[in-house]
Design a protein around this motif. Sequence first.
Motif, PDB file in Angstrom:
ATOM      1  N   GLY A 134       5.350  -2.004   0.012  1.00  0.00           N
ATOM      2  CA  GLY A 134       6.729  -1.535  -0.002  1.00  0.00           C
ATOM      3  C   GLY A 134       6.871  -0.200  -0.700  1.00  0.00           C
ATOM      4  O   GLY A 134       7.623   0.684  -0.256  1.00  0.00           O
ATOM      5  N   LEU A 135       6.133   0.002  -1.797  1.00  0.00           N
ATOM      6  CA  LEU A 135       6.203   1.269  -2.519  1.00  0.00           C
ATOM      7  C   LEU A 135       5.592   2.401  -1.704  1.00  0.00           C
ATOM      8  O   LEU A 135       6.098   3.533  -1.722  1.00  0.00           O
ATOM      9  CB  LEU A 135       5.480   1.125  -3.860  1.00  0.00           C
ATOM     10  CG  LEU A 135       5.596   2.304  -4.832  1.00  0.00           C
ATOM     11  CD1 LEU A 135       7.064   2.593  -5.152  1.00  0.00           C
ATOM     12  CD2 LEU A 135       4.805   2.027  -6.103  1.00  0.00           C
ATOM     13  N   ARG A 136       4.526   2.091  -0.957  1.00  0.00           N
ATOM     14  CA  ARG A 136       3.914   3.133  -0.099  1.00  0.00           C
ATOM     15  C   ARG A 136       4.866   3.556   1.012  1.00  0.00           C
ATOM     16  O   ARG A 136       5.006   4.762   1.300  1.00  0.00           O
ATOM     17  CB  ARG A 136       2.611   2.590   0.507  1.00  0.00           C
ATOM     18  CG  ARG A 136       1.963   3.501   1.540  1.00  0.00           C
ATOM     19  CD  ARG A 136       1.487   4.785   0.910  1.00  0.00           C
ATOM     20  NE  ARG A 136       0.920   5.688   1.903  1.00  0.00           N
ATOM     21  CZ  ARG A 136       1.611   6.602   2.586  1.00  0.00           C
ATOM     22  NH1 ARG A 136       2.927   6.719   2.386  1.00  0.00           N
ATOM     23  NH2 ARG A 136       1.016   7.382   3.438  1.00  0.00           N
ATOM     24  N   CYS A 137       5.541   2.618   1.618  1.00  0.00           N
ATOM     25  CA  CYS A 137       6.507   2.959   2.677  1.00  0.00           C
ATOM     26  C   CYS A 137       7.713   3.694   2.096  1.00  0.00           C
ATOM     27  O   CYS A 137       8.233   4.638   2.716  1.00  0.00           O
ATOM     28  CB  CYS A 137       6.951   1.696   3.400  1.00  0.00           C
ATOM     29  SG  CYS A 137       5.632   0.842   4.303  1.00  0.00           S
ATOM     30  N   ALA A 138       8.170   3.277   0.918  1.00  0.00           N
ATOM     31  CA  ALA A 138       9.298   3.965   0.287  1.00  0.00           C
ATOM     32  C   ALA A 138       8.928   5.394  -0.077  1.00  0.00           C
ATOM     33  O   ALA A 138       9.744   6.326   0.070  1.00  0.00           O
ATOM     34  CB  ALA A 138       9.747   3.194  -0.945  1.00  0.00           C
ATOM     35  N   ASN A 152       1.503  13.093  -6.429  1.00  0.00           N
ATOM     36  CA  ASN A 152       2.791  12.455  -6.198  1.00  0.00           C
ATOM     37  C   ASN A 152       2.583  10.998  -5.764  1.00  0.00           C
ATOM     38  O   ASN A 152       1.451  10.512  -5.656  1.00  0.00           O
ATOM     39  CB  ASN A 152       3.582  13.237  -5.161  1.00  0.00           C
ATOM     40  CG  ASN A 152       5.080  13.122  -5.366  1.00  0.00           C
ATOM     41  OD1 ASN A 152       5.552  12.247  -6.081  1.00  0.00           O
ATOM     42  ND2 ASN A 152       5.832  14.011  -4.748  1.00  0.00           N
ATOM     43  N   LEU A 153       3.682  10.333  -5.495  1.00  0.00           N
ATOM     44  CA  LEU A 153       3.615   8.884  -5.283  1.00  0.00           C
ATOM     45  C   LEU A 153       2.831   8.516  -4.022  1.00  0.00           C
ATOM     46  O   LEU A 153       2.150   7.483  -3.991  1.00  0.00           O
ATOM     47  CB  LEU A 153       5.032   8.302  -5.213  1.00  0.00           C
ATOM     48  CG  LEU A 153       5.134   6.780  -5.219  1.00  0.00           C
ATOM     49  CD1 LEU A 153       4.455   6.192  -6.441  1.00  0.00           C
ATOM     50  CD2 LEU A 153       6.582   6.329  -5.160  1.00  0.00           C
ATOM     51  N   ILE A 154       2.897   9.316  -2.977  1.00  0.00           N
ATOM     52  CA  ILE A 154       2.139   9.001  -1.759  1.00  0.00           C
ATOM     53  C   ILE A 154       0.646   8.996  -2.063  1.00  0.00           C
ATOM     54  O   ILE A 154      -0.092   8.094  -1.645  1.00  0.00           O
ATOM     55  CB  ILE A 154       2.487  10.012  -0.643  1.00  0.00           C
ATOM     56  CG1 ILE A 154       3.916   9.789  -0.153  1.00  0.00           C
ATOM     57  CG2 ILE A 154       1.505   9.877   0.516  1.00  0.00           C
ATOM     58  CD1 ILE A 154       4.341  10.754   0.937  1.00  0.00           C
ATOM     59  N   PHE A 155       0.191   9.999  -2.800  1.00  0.00           N
ATOM     60  CA  PHE A 155      -1.228  10.078  -3.134  1.00  0.00           C
ATOM     61  C   PHE A 155      -1.649   8.896  -4.004  1.00  0.00           C
ATOM     62  O   PHE A 155      -2.719   8.300  -3.796  1.00  0.00           O
ATOM     63  CB  PHE A 155      -1.496  11.401  -3.862  1.00  0.00           C
ATOM     64  CG  PHE A 155      -2.880  11.511  -4.401  1.00  0.00           C
ATOM     65  CD1 PHE A 155      -3.943  11.817  -3.573  1.00  0.00           C
ATOM     66  CD2 PHE A 155      -3.132  11.288  -5.753  1.00  0.00           C
ATOM     67  CE1 PHE A 155      -5.223  11.905  -4.075  1.00  0.00           C
ATOM     68  CE2 PHE A 155      -4.412  11.374  -6.264  1.00  0.00           C
ATOM     69  CZ  PHE A 155      -5.466  11.689  -5.416  1.00  0.00           C
ATOM     70  N   LYS A 156      -0.829   8.538  -4.978  1.00  0.00           N
ATOM     71  CA  LYS A 156      -1.173   7.443  -5.875  1.00  0.00           C
ATOM     72  C   LYS A 156      -1.255   6.105  -5.143  1.00  0.00           C
ATOM     73  O   LYS A 156      -2.197   5.322  -5.338  1.00  0.00           O
ATOM     74  CB  LYS A 156      -0.137   7.351  -7.003  1.00  0.00           C
ATOM     75  CG  LYS A 156       0.013   8.601  -7.847  1.00  0.00           C
ATOM     76  CD  LYS A 156      -1.219   8.873  -8.664  1.00  0.00           C
ATOM     77  CE  LYS A 156      -0.985  10.046  -9.616  1.00  0.00           C
ATOM     78  NZ  LYS A 156      -2.171  10.353 -10.436  1.00  0.00           N
ATOM     79  N   THR A 157      -0.267   5.838  -4.310  1.00  0.00           N
ATOM     80  CA  THR A 157      -0.265   4.552  -3.592  1.00  0.00           C
ATOM     81  C   THR A 157      -1.387   4.480  -2.563  1.00  0.00           C
ATOM     82  O   THR A 157      -1.972   3.409  -2.349  1.00  0.00           O
ATOM     83  CB  THR A 157       1.092   4.343  -2.909  1.00  0.00           C
ATOM     84  OG1 THR A 157       1.422   5.495  -2.119  1.00  0.00           O
ATOM     85  CG2 THR A 157       2.185   4.113  -3.945  1.00  0.00           C
ATOM     86  N   GLU A 158      -1.699   5.609  -1.917  1.00  0.00           N
ATOM     87  CA  GLU A 158      -2.804   5.613  -0.965  1.00  0.00           C
ATOM     88  C   GLU A 158      -4.126   5.343  -1.673  1.00  0.00           C
ATOM     89  O   GLU A 158      -4.981   4.620  -1.150  1.00  0.00           O
ATOM     90  CB  GLU A 158      -2.868   6.957  -0.233  1.00  0.00           C
ATOM     91  CG  GLU A 158      -2.000   7.027   1.006  1.00  0.00           C
ATOM     92  CD  GLU A 158      -2.493   6.095   2.101  1.00  0.00           C
ATOM     93  OE1 GLU A 158      -3.703   5.838   2.167  1.00  0.00           O
ATOM     94  OE2 GLU A 158      -1.658   5.611   2.883  1.00  0.00           O
ATOM     95  N   ALA A 159      -4.299   5.926  -2.847  1.00  0.00           N
ATOM     96  CA  ALA A 159      -5.530   5.676  -3.595  1.00  0.00           C
ATOM     97  C   ALA A 159      -5.647   4.211  -3.993  1.00  0.00           C
ATOM     98  O   ALA A 159      -6.725   3.611  -3.909  1.00  0.00           O
ATOM     99  CB  ALA A 159      -5.561   6.576  -4.837  1.00  0.00           C
ATOM    100  N   PHE A 160      -4.536   3.606  -4.395  1.00  0.00           N
ATOM    101  CA  PHE A 160      -4.575   2.193  -4.771  1.00  0.00           C
ATOM    102  C   PHE A 160      -4.887   1.313  -3.563  1.00  0.00           C
ATOM    103  O   PHE A 160      -5.655   0.344  -3.662  1.00  0.00           O
ATOM    104  CB  PHE A 160      -3.238   1.801  -5.398  1.00  0.00           C
ATOM    105  CG  PHE A 160      -3.226   0.420  -5.980  1.00  0.00           C
ATOM    106  CD1 PHE A 160      -3.724   0.181  -7.245  1.00  0.00           C
ATOM    107  CD2 PHE A 160      -2.733  -0.658  -5.256  1.00  0.00           C
ATOM    108  CE1 PHE A 160      -3.725  -1.092  -7.795  1.00  0.00           C
ATOM    109  CE2 PHE A 160      -2.726  -1.930  -5.785  1.00  0.00           C
ATOM    110  CZ  PHE A 160      -3.226  -2.149  -7.062  1.00  0.00           C
ATOM    111  N   LEU A 161      -4.307   1.630  -2.414  1.00  0.00           N
ATOM    112  CA  LEU A 161      -4.585   0.861  -1.201  1.00  0.00           C
ATOM    113  C   LEU A 161      -6.053   0.957  -0.804  1.00  0.00           C
ATOM    114  O   LEU A 161      -6.694  -0.046  -0.476  1.00  0.00           O
ATOM    115  CB  LEU A 161      -3.697   1.348  -0.053  1.00  0.00           C
ATOM    116  CG  LEU A 161      -2.282   0.783   0.046  1.00  0.00           C
ATOM    117  CD1 LEU A 161      -1.481   1.531   1.101  1.00  0.00           C
ATOM    118  CD2 LEU A 161      -2.317  -0.702   0.367  1.00  0.00           C
TER     119      LEU A 161
END
Length: 688
Positions: A134-138, A152-161
């Motif tokens: 949900g955070l990645r889509c947001a 930024n948040l896109i980079f952080k969430t992609e790395a976690f995924l």
Amino acid sequence: MYGQVDIKKMELPVFMWEPESELAAGREYGSGLLTSTKHSVKIDGFQQRGNSWHVSADIPSDLLVQIGDANFHLHKYPLLSRSGKLNRMIYDSRDPDLNKIVMDDLPGGPEAFELAAKFCYGIAIDLTAGNISGLRCAAEYLEMTEDLEEGNLIFKTEAFLSYVVLSSWRDSIVVLKSCEKLSPWAENLQIVRRCSESIAWKACANPKGIRWSYTGRAPKVSSPKWNDMKNSSPSRNQQVPPDWWFEDVSILRIDHFVRVITAIKVKGMRFELIGAGIMHYATKWLPGLINDNTAIPGDEACNSSNSSSSSGGGGGGWKGGLHMIVSGTRDDTSSLQAKDQRMIIESLISIIPQQKDSVSCSFLLRLLRMANMLKVAPALVTELEKRVGMQFEQATLADLLIPCYNKSETAYDVDLVQRLLEHFLVQEQTESSSPSRQSLSDKHVGSNISAKIRVARLVDSYLTEVSRDRNLSLTKFQVLAEALPESARTSDDGLYRAIDSYLKAHPTLTEHERKRLCRVMDCQKLSIDACMHAAQNERLPLRVVVQVLFSEQVKISNALANSSLKEGVESQSHFQPMIPNRKTLLEGTPQSFQEGWATAKKDINTLKFELESVKTKYLELQNDMENLQKQFDKLLKQKHTSAWSSGWKKLSKLTKMTNVDNHDIAPQIPTAEEQNRKTTRRWRNSIS
């Protein structure tokens, strides 16, 4: 103004991790703690008051973001510095006093926006498998890209995924489950595809070290605690069963389950294991496959994940599957669940492996029953019927008793069984004529014959069961009984039972219809018990009874002759005395056979007496015919000689005179007329 701040000079956020606590694919990762080391607004934290979120800061909020029923009282600068969408919405409006933004279509809802807002303020957020999708889509919706700020948040969430979620079996399942409410964002961002391939790869790999039993123990999918599941994995020395992944994958929604199974097929898993996984999923989401009398589901089932009100990764735990709909007063709920069930059945039909024994025939027939009840697409029903025909010899009578859901007078769908039998015969013909089967002709022919024998017994049992239906027409019964070739039935006892049952349920049949019904049976293939029953069966036509007795007499005679011949050969080779007579042979048989033989012999003697009577009547009629022929010849002769009567009178006088003169010679030399008369009489006697 906020828009004039140089966001490139801001200090970059740092991606921090807690101590490692989970072993996943050979690498250790801990809980993701995401924060920003610097922010422009000094805050004490977020506070929730009802449906509103407030920021405890020394500066009053100047922006209201409304998402559904939730209101966020925030500041413009932290959001605009990291969100391209908010930046554009404010400055494209050309209203410097704009202080309210409505974003009801934000994926992930208020929960995802809360995390994104905290990230913008530099507050540490806990990344988990339950909230990452949900955070990645947001973040994608808010356009929190690297163009605005590095890390930024896109980079952080992609790395976690990529580095945490996809390397863990449990996290991949949880993330894929949480994507159910994020369509089409999760699809477009390839989250569903990547999680499906990760699950497929791990299901086909060595399962040692994978937490394969967590789904039954984790009540909350939204925020799982990795440290709570340390003991859920099997030990290193414990043998993991091949179906370890069934329960985990079965919690997924049907479209995601299809994606996982498709990926598993590409990886090359055995087709029988894939079929077992499909059957496990079907029994969980379609309990009607096992229990046909399941009541209407309650509120708990209505909140299932496959319904429109299902919770993704942010709500409560998984409630269970759909239930079979029989009847009820909740029309809206029933129609919605019927639609979901129809979608599940259609999806399962499309992913069943093409191999013959990938799933059981019983499962296919139960799926076919539900498909007919829920009116699945005709093309898929036909495909399912062909699959049943491929392994029709494995079916049971209980599975074939499928009710007729269309407007028909019969209770069971006899036409469906007729189509299944036709598919079976076509499949058998195709396999026997294929070049690959010709090399194993003897073995293949034997298997085909045994399969046809089992199908013949199954069809006979089915006919016996459905024949009790008074609305079953004679034509349907006859067509189904004659569909199999004669070689499929080694004995017609089962067919005789079906015929007798049909005659009991239809006492108003005419003599012609009863003869037509019995024509499907071969009297020579009946056992002695069936013949004894048929000889005393008043429902059968008399002609059929005579055929049964005659065939039984022939079989008994042949059996006695073969037995005598066999005993004679054995006596010659082993110097053993031959059984003296038939009485001794019968004494060595069971009492039931002797009683049956006595009854059959009595019936045979009665028939012999009747045949002798008919023969005597025939001879009498033949003699009467000869007498009538003589009288007819006399009348015909008188009609032809009337014109010559005067001449014949004169000749008669001369003949009398000649006879007087030749009185002594006459007895020795007969006249020509007498010779002809004797010859004719002798010829007639020879004919008779």
